[in-house]
Design an enzyme around this catalytic site. Structure first.
Site, PDB file in Angstrom:
ATOM      1  N   ARG A 121     -15.121  84.388  61.049  1.00  0.00           N
ATOM      2  CA  ARG A 121     -14.388  85.005  59.876  1.00  0.00           C
ATOM      3  C   ARG A 121     -15.189  85.514  58.731  1.00  0.00           C
ATOM      4  NH1 ARG A 121     -10.428  81.208  61.289  1.00  0.00           N
ATOM      5  NH2 ARG A 121      -8.589  82.089  62.503  1.00  0.00           N
ATOM      6  N   LYS A 143     -19.633 100.142  55.293  1.00  0.00           N
ATOM      7  CA  LYS A 143     -18.587 100.566  56.344  1.00  0.00           C
ATOM      8  C   LYS A 143     -19.171  99.975  57.857  1.00  0.00           C
ATOM      9  CE  LYS A 143     -16.459 104.877  55.334  1.00  0.00           C
ATOM     10  NZ  LYS A 143     -16.673 106.405  55.498  1.00  0.00           N
ATOM     11  N   GLU A 185     -27.502 114.155  56.108  1.00  0.00           N
ATOM     12  CA  GLU A 185     -26.999 113.495  55.506  1.00  0.00           C
ATOM     13  C   GLU A 185     -27.335 113.504  53.879  1.00  0.00           C
ATOM     14  OE1 GLU A 185     -24.238 111.863  55.937  1.00  0.00           O
ATOM     15  OE2 GLU A 185     -24.035 111.485  58.049  1.00  0.00           O
ATOM     16  N   LYS A 227     -24.458 107.130  46.454  1.00  0.00           N
ATOM     17  CA  LYS A 227     -23.635 106.357  47.454  1.00  0.00           C
ATOM     18  C   LYS A 227     -23.044 105.104  46.607  1.00  0.00           C
ATOM     19  CE  LYS A 227     -21.894 105.321  51.363  1.00  0.00           C
ATOM     20  NZ  LYS A 227     -22.802 105.286  52.672  1.00  0.00           N
ATOM     21  N   GLU A 237     -12.426 103.160  50.575  1.00  0.00           N
ATOM     22  CA  GLU A 237     -12.335 104.726  50.944  1.00  0.00           C
ATOM     23  C   GLU A 237     -10.643 105.051  50.795  1.00  0.00           C
ATOM     24  OE1 GLU A 237     -14.803 106.814  53.781  1.00  0.00           O
ATOM     25  OE2 GLU A 237     -12.700 106.557  54.954  1.00  0.00           O
ATOM     26  N   ARG A 241     -14.005 108.101  47.818  1.00  0.00           N
ATOM     27  CA  ARG A 241     -15.106 108.142  48.515  1.00  0.00           C
ATOM     28  C   ARG A 241     -14.969 108.740  50.067  1.00  0.00           C
ATOM     29  NH1 ARG A 241     -17.307 102.161  50.770  1.00  0.00           N
ATOM     30  NH2 ARG A 241     -18.731 103.159  52.391  1.00  0.00           N
ATOM     31  N   ASN A 245     -17.276 112.219  53.306  1.00  0.00           N
ATOM     32  CA  ASN A 245     -17.192 112.524  54.774  1.00  0.00           C
ATOM     33  C   ASN A 245     -17.299 114.156  55.056  1.00  0.00           C
ATOM     34  OD1 ASN A 245     -16.333 110.091  56.240  1.00  0.00           O
ATOM     35  ND2 ASN A 245     -14.613 109.940  54.795  1.00  0.00           N
ATOM     36  N   HIS A 248     -17.885 115.544  58.430  1.00  0.00           N
ATOM     37  CA  HIS A 248     -17.843 114.778  59.366  1.00  0.00           C
ATOM     38  C   HIS A 248     -16.494 114.758  60.381  1.00  0.00           C
ATOM     39  CE1 HIS A 248     -21.220 112.985  57.239  1.00  0.00           C
ATOM     40  NE2 HIS A 248     -21.237 111.828  58.035  1.00  0.00           N
ATOM     41  N   HIS A 252     -17.805 114.483  63.817  1.00  0.00           N
ATOM     42  CA  HIS A 252     -17.281 113.174  64.811  1.00  0.00           C
ATOM     43  C   HIS A 252     -16.546 113.786  66.273  1.00  0.00           C
ATOM     44  CE1 HIS A 252     -16.988 109.748  61.590  1.00  0.00           C
ATOM     45  NE2 HIS A 252     -18.371 110.056  61.921  1.00  0.00           N
ATOM     46  N   HIS A 264     -26.501 111.801  65.486  1.00  0.00           N
ATOM     47  CA  HIS A 264     -25.508 112.064  64.555  1.00  0.00           C
ATOM     48  C   HIS A 264     -25.737 113.236  63.698  1.00  0.00           C
ATOM     49  CE1 HIS A 264     -22.206 111.049  61.874  1.00  0.00           C
ATOM     50  NE2 HIS A 264     -22.797 110.701  60.939  1.00  0.00           N
TER      51      HIS A 264
END
Length: 365
Positions: A121, A143, A185, A227, A237, A241, A245, A248, A252, A264
């Protein structure tokens, strides 16, 4: 050494940026994780370059060290690889005070972060990013995740590292295509909220491609600070935030369509242009903004259309749009797009007509 603080209420940490940083990593472990084991996870490519110096530094300082290796590439972000690593590490007797070290690019960072978040956990993990993409983006912010057949990073968690250690010199060993891919990026950050930074990038293309030390250091620290600001304001997010993206949603979908067989950053490059094109169709940007972005991406050898990514499939706007509906940013059945208002300013846009998305995508086939 440059230090950038991520001042989160629950788990603050620091990004350390320094050439030849391994000794600092060892010192950090001894200070903060005394008598705790170090579990190094890396891929077969990075293993040849940076694994031994890190392991030797730990062993020299009497830090018990275990290592596990996975294949390089997006296919390692899978349940199969995750389960295999978990089984081996649990069998070794890891406890919550031990530390998982993610040594590698974005794939390793995402995989290790998710693994750390679910083992017992939650165990400690530290990012040691070795690619431009991971140094400027994916190693910061917590993330984590893996891919599946439906889409990218749809299974994961927000789980912050205990620290991030960045050595810009690792970029010298990257294949040129990998470095250029990661640069997409960097461009993203400039488009979001910093036209001055974009113009600086545009003026320093030769220096960037030659990996000039001071230029690369400025790029890494600038992006990490940007960032950090977004993460501090919106860790999970929920609002601002989401702007990170940019490009993206398109990217994606492209990666999923090609079953993650491309880099990517290559998909992000085309995705950024698609976002700018859509912005023009919505009359939020003008053609000159699109042209400037297009020419900059071309100048650094990034792809600018879908056929540059692959000629092996027949590109279909309908197929890409269908994949977009599996994106994490879909809200109440609507795709949320990040739209440019020129270079250096973006906003979130909902309820965009499919006909406009099709028109956008057709321009890149």
């Amino acid at each position: 050494m440059t230090k950038i603080s991520i001042k989160l209420a629950n788990k603050p940490y620091t990004i350390f940026v320094k050439e030849n940083i391994i000794s600092k990593i060892t010192s950090f472990h001894k200070k903060n994780f005394q008598n705790c084991k170090a579990y190094i996870i890396t891929d077969n490519n990075v293993k040849k370059l940076y694994f031994k110096p890190l392991k030797d530094s730990f062993v020299k300082n009497n830090i018990t060290t275990k290592a596990f290796f996975v294949k390089a590439g997006e296919n390692s972000k899978s349940f199969k690889v995750l389960e295999n690593l978990a089984k081996k590490i649990l069998a070794d007797g890891i406890n919550r005070n031990d530390v998982i070290y993610a040594l590698g690019g974005g794939v390793i960072g995402d995989l290790c972060g998710f693994l750390a978040s679910i083992l017992l956990r939650g165990v400690n993990f530290i990012q040691i990013p070795t690619t431009l993409l991971s140094q400027v983006d994916s190693s910061v912010g917590g993330k984590t995740g893996i891919n599946n057949q439906i889409g990218k990073n749809l299974i994961g968690s927000f789980y912050q590292p205990s620290a991030v250690f960045i050595d810009p010199l690792t970029l010298n060993s990257l294949p040129k295509e990998e470095f250029i891919s990661g640069y997409a990026e960097v461009v993203k950050y400039s488009l979001i909220n910093d036209k001055f930074f974009f113009n600086w990038l545009n003026q320093n293309v030769k220096s960037i491609l030659n990996l000039n030390n001071s230029t690369i250091l400025k790029i890494i620290t600038t992006c990490c600070r940007k960032k950090a600001d977004f993460v501090i304001k919106d860790e999970k997010e929920q609002s601002t935030r989401i702007l990170l993206n940019l490009g993206h949603t398109f990217a994606h979908a492209i990666e999923s369509e090609l079953r993650y067989t491309i880099r990517h950053g290559a998909a992000v490059s085309v995705g950024l242009l698609m976002a700018m094109k859509l912005s023009c169709l919505l009359s939020l940007s003008n053609k000159s903004d699109y042209k400037i972005l297009y020419e900059h991406l071309k100048s650094v050898l990034l792809p600018t259309n879908l056929n540059e990514l692959s000629t092996k499939i027949k590109w279909s706007p309908n197929n890409l749009i269908k994949r977009m509906y599996t994106d994490k940013k879909v809200h109440k059945g609507n795709i949320r797009f990040i739209i440019c208002q020129g270079i250096g300013k973006v906003l979130i846009k909902n309820n965009i007509e499919k006909s406009m998305l099709k028109e956008t995508i057709k321009g890149f086939i």
